[in-house]
Design an enzyme around this catalytic site. Structure first.
Site, PDB file in Angstrom:
ATOM      1  N   HIS A  17       1.257  -1.341  -0.073  1.00 34.15           N
ATOM      2  CA  HIS A  17       0.079   0.087   0.401  1.00 34.15           C
ATOM      3  C   HIS A  17       1.106   1.304  -0.468  1.00 34.15           C
ATOM      4  O   HIS A  17       0.668   2.607  -0.547  1.00 34.15           O
ATOM      5  CB  HIS A  17      -0.830   0.155   1.340  1.00 34.15           C
ATOM      6  CG  HIS A  17      -2.373  -1.611   0.958  1.00 34.15           C
ATOM      7  ND1 HIS A  17      -2.471  -2.007   1.998  1.00 34.15           N
ATOM      8  CD2 HIS A  17      -3.334  -1.282  -0.116  1.00 34.15           C
ATOM      9  CE1 HIS A  17      -3.036  -2.508   1.948  1.00 34.15           C
ATOM     10  NE2 HIS A  17      -3.675  -1.991   1.142  1.00 34.15           N
ATOM     11  N   LYS A  41     -15.955  -7.562   6.093  1.00 35.13           N
ATOM     12  CA  LYS A  41     -14.540  -7.606   6.133  1.00 35.13           C
ATOM     13  C   LYS A  41     -14.063  -8.817   7.290  1.00 35.13           C
ATOM     14  O   LYS A  41     -13.347  -9.561   7.826  1.00 35.13           O
ATOM     15  CB  LYS A  41     -13.627  -7.099   5.190  1.00 35.13           C
ATOM     16  CG  LYS A  41     -13.254  -7.690   3.782  1.00 35.13           C
ATOM     17  CD  LYS A  41     -12.253  -6.191   3.130  1.00 35.13           C
ATOM     18  CE  LYS A  41     -11.155  -7.105   2.374  1.00 35.13           C
ATOM     19  NZ  LYS A  41     -10.240  -6.567   2.071  1.00 35.13           N
ATOM     20  N   ARG A  90      -2.554  -5.128  -8.429  1.00 42.98           N
ATOM     21  CA  ARG A  90      -1.104  -6.030  -8.210  1.00 42.98           C
ATOM     22  C   ARG A  90      -0.677  -7.467  -9.684  1.00 42.98           C
ATOM     23  O   ARG A  90      -0.202  -7.720 -10.326  1.00 42.98           O
ATOM     24  CB  ARG A  90      -1.126  -7.116  -7.293  1.00 42.98           C
ATOM     25  CG  ARG A  90      -1.332  -5.829  -6.457  1.00 42.98           C
ATOM     26  CD  ARG A  90      -1.364  -6.031  -4.329  1.00 42.98           C
ATOM     27  NE  ARG A  90      -2.789  -6.819  -4.985  1.00 42.98           N
ATOM     28  CZ  ARG A  90      -4.042  -6.832  -3.699  1.00 42.98           C
ATOM     29  NH1 ARG A  90      -2.801  -7.429  -2.524  1.00 42.98           N
ATOM     30  NH2 ARG A  90      -4.998  -7.361  -4.354  1.00 42.98           N
ATOM     31  N   SER A 128      -3.310  -7.972   2.823  1.00 40.28           N
ATOM     32  CA  SER A 128      -3.417  -7.901   4.640  1.00 40.28           C
ATOM     33  C   SER A 128      -3.635  -9.198   4.939  1.00 40.28           C
ATOM     34  O   SER A 128      -3.522  -9.940   5.978  1.00 40.28           O
ATOM     35  CB  SER A 128      -3.999  -7.115   4.289  1.00 40.28           C
ATOM     36  OG  SER A 128      -3.855  -5.712   4.060  1.00 40.28           O
TER      37      SER A 128
HETATM   38  N1  COA Z   1      -0.555  -4.108  -1.911  1.00 36.95           N
HETATM   39  C1  COA Z   1      -0.753  -4.807  -1.068  1.00 36.95           C
HETATM   40  N2  COA Z   1      -2.381  -5.744  -0.699  1.00 36.95           N
HETATM   41  C2  COA Z   1      -3.072  -4.427  -1.163  1.00 36.95           C
HETATM   42  C3  COA Z   1      -2.581  -3.654  -2.537  1.00 36.95           C
HETATM   43  C4  COA Z   1      -1.395  -4.052  -2.152  1.00 36.95           C
HETATM   44  N3  COA Z   1      -1.379  -2.374  -3.048  1.00 36.95           N
HETATM   45  N4  COA Z   1      -3.700  -3.538  -2.610  1.00 36.95           N
HETATM   46  C5  COA Z   1      -4.740  -4.526  -2.752  1.00 36.95           C
HETATM   47  N5  COA Z   1      -4.243  -5.691  -1.362  1.00 36.95           N
HETATM   48  C6  COA Z   1      -5.333  -5.999  -0.452  1.00 36.95           C
HETATM   49  C7  COA Z   1      -5.664  -5.625   0.162  1.00 36.95           C
HETATM   50  O1  COA Z   1      -5.195  -5.375   1.574  1.00 36.95           O
HETATM   51  C8  COA Z   1      -6.669  -6.726   0.120  1.00 36.95           C
HETATM   52  O2  COA Z   1      -5.897  -7.778   1.546  1.00 36.95           O
HETATM   53  P1  COA Z   1      -7.193  -8.403   1.952  1.00 36.95           P
HETATM   54  O3  COA Z   1      -8.366  -8.789   1.492  1.00 36.95           O
HETATM   55  O4  COA Z   1      -6.860  -9.797   2.310  1.00 36.95           O
HETATM   56  O5  COA Z   1      -7.868  -7.608   3.489  1.00 36.95           O
HETATM   57  C9  COA Z   1      -7.077  -6.676  -0.774  1.00 36.95           C
HETATM   58  O6  COA Z   1      -5.656  -6.993  -1.657  1.00 36.95           O
HETATM   59  C10 COA Z   1      -7.671  -6.145  -1.149  1.00 36.95           C
HETATM   60  O7  COA Z   1      -8.173  -5.333  -1.242  1.00 36.95           O
HETATM   61  P2  COA Z   1      -8.784  -4.081  -2.367  1.00 36.95           P
HETATM   62  O8  COA Z   1      -9.378  -4.224  -2.918  1.00 36.95           O
HETATM   63  O9  COA Z   1      -8.210  -2.870  -1.536  1.00 36.95           O
HETATM   64  O10 COA Z   1     -10.115  -3.712  -0.552  1.00 36.95           O
HETATM   65  P3  COA Z   1     -10.479  -3.137   0.628  1.00 36.95           P
HETATM   66  O11 COA Z   1     -10.764  -4.092   1.397  1.00 36.95           O
HETATM   67  O12 COA Z   1      -8.806  -3.187   1.051  1.00 36.95           O
HETATM   68  O13 COA Z   1     -10.961  -1.847   0.121  1.00 36.95           O
HETATM   69  C11 COA Z   1     -13.102  -0.432  -1.143  1.00 36.95           C
HETATM   70  C12 COA Z   1     -12.195  -2.303  -0.972  1.00 36.95           C
HETATM   71  C13 COA Z   1     -12.656   0.036   0.388  1.00 36.95           C
HETATM   72  C14 COA Z   1     -11.493   0.609  -1.679  1.00 36.95           C
HETATM   73  C15 COA Z   1     -14.715  -0.676  -1.200  1.00 36.95           C
HETATM   74  O14 COA Z   1     -15.160  -1.605  -0.597  1.00 36.95           O
HETATM   75  C16 COA Z   1     -15.134   0.840  -1.231  1.00 36.95           C
HETATM   76  O15 COA Z   1     -14.968   1.468  -1.441  1.00 36.95           O
HETATM   77  N6  COA Z   1     -16.143   0.767  -0.045  1.00 36.95           N
HETATM   78  C17 COA Z   1     -17.147   1.940   0.149  1.00 36.95           C
HETATM   79  C18 COA Z   1     -18.260   1.414   0.005  1.00 36.95           C
HETATM   80  C19 COA Z   1     -18.415   1.982  -1.927  1.00 36.95           C
HETATM   81  O16 COA Z   1     -18.302   2.762  -2.235  1.00 36.95           O
HETATM   82  N7  COA Z   1     -19.377   0.394  -2.183  1.00 36.95           N
HETATM   83  C20 COA Z   1     -19.519   0.295  -3.600  1.00 36.95           C
HETATM   84  C21 COA Z   1     -17.954   0.949  -4.557  1.00 36.95           C
HETATM   85  S1  COA Z   1     -18.129  -0.116  -6.167  1.00 36.95           S
END
Ligand code: COA
Length: 162
Positions: A17, A41, A90, A128
């Site tokens: 991140h 989650k 990624r 994560s």
């Molecule tokens: N390096 C390491 N890990 C990464 C990464 C990076 N560059 N980018 C993503 N990840 C990991 C995250 O840690 C996460 O790991 P986990 O599933 O083991 O916890 C996984 O990849 C997925 O991450 P991500 O795709 O970023 O999802 P998220 O859960 O962290 O975030 C939100 C999702 C918050 C952006 C999304 O749910 C959201 O926008 N919520 C708000 C409500 C909304 O507007 N909804 C409509 C959207 S369409």
């Protein structure tokens, strides 16, 4: 002024991140790291704790703001006058979900673009969840997370499974 919002659950923030945040700073004047509650989650850390860890992990980076947000991401981005949402891409496995999210966000607010950045190869396999698994099994965390985050992980898991 160009403002980008980098959203995520950050449970916890990893070097993958922070790599994306550092890259974003080359494009945006300000990067707002927006930490989502995401109760579905079932995060290990509560929201305030996740925000605190992101603040620690980004302390050396100028022009970064960290805050929690509730509700729709595009609403938050608009409130902060951001031009774009930043996402890390990624692997091809990320693509489908990211594609869907981008198009839904665009439907909700046409004015906000999504920018995809590719992290350094050494972080392209991180999540994560995998780091929490390594931590729970007593593995070394130095290559994956900021030392403060590593300490929080160890303490949290020790409290859960003494
Ligand atoms: N390096 C390491 N890990 C990464 C990464 C990076 N560059 N980018 C993503 N990840 C990991 C995250 O840690 C996460 O790991 P986990 O599933 O083991 O916890 C996984 O990849 C997925 O991450 P991500 O795709 O970023 O999802 P998220 O859960 O962290 O975030 C939100 C999702 C918050 C952006 C999304 O749910 C959201 O926008 N919520 C708000 C409500 C909304 O507007 N909804 C409509 C959207 S369409």
């Amino acid at each position: 002024m160009r403002i980008g919002v980098y959203p995520g659950t950050f449970d916890p923030i990893t070097y993958g991140h922070t790599d994306i945040i550092a890259r974003s700073l080359q494009i945006f004047d300000t990067v707002i790291v927006a930490v989502a509650p995401n109760p579905s989650k079932r995060p290990l850390f509560d929201l305030a704790h996740r925000v605190k860890m992101v603040k620690h992990a980004t302390r050396g980076l100028q022009r970064v703001r960290v805050e929690p947000f509730n509700g729709l991401l595009v609403h938050h981005a608009r409130k902060r006058k951001a031009q774009a949402v930043i996402r890390g891409l990624r692997a091809t496995s990320d693509f489908e979900y990211e594609f869907q999210m981008t198009l839904v966000n665009r439907k909700l607010d046409r004015s906000i673009e999504t920018v995809f950045l590719v992290p350094s190869q050494e972080y392209s396999y991180l999540t994560s969840s995998i780091i929490k698994e390594v931590a729970s099994l007593g593995g070394p965390l130095d290559d994956f997370v900021h030392p403060y985050v590593a300490t929080q992980l160890i303490q949290k898991l020790r409290r859960q499974h003494p």
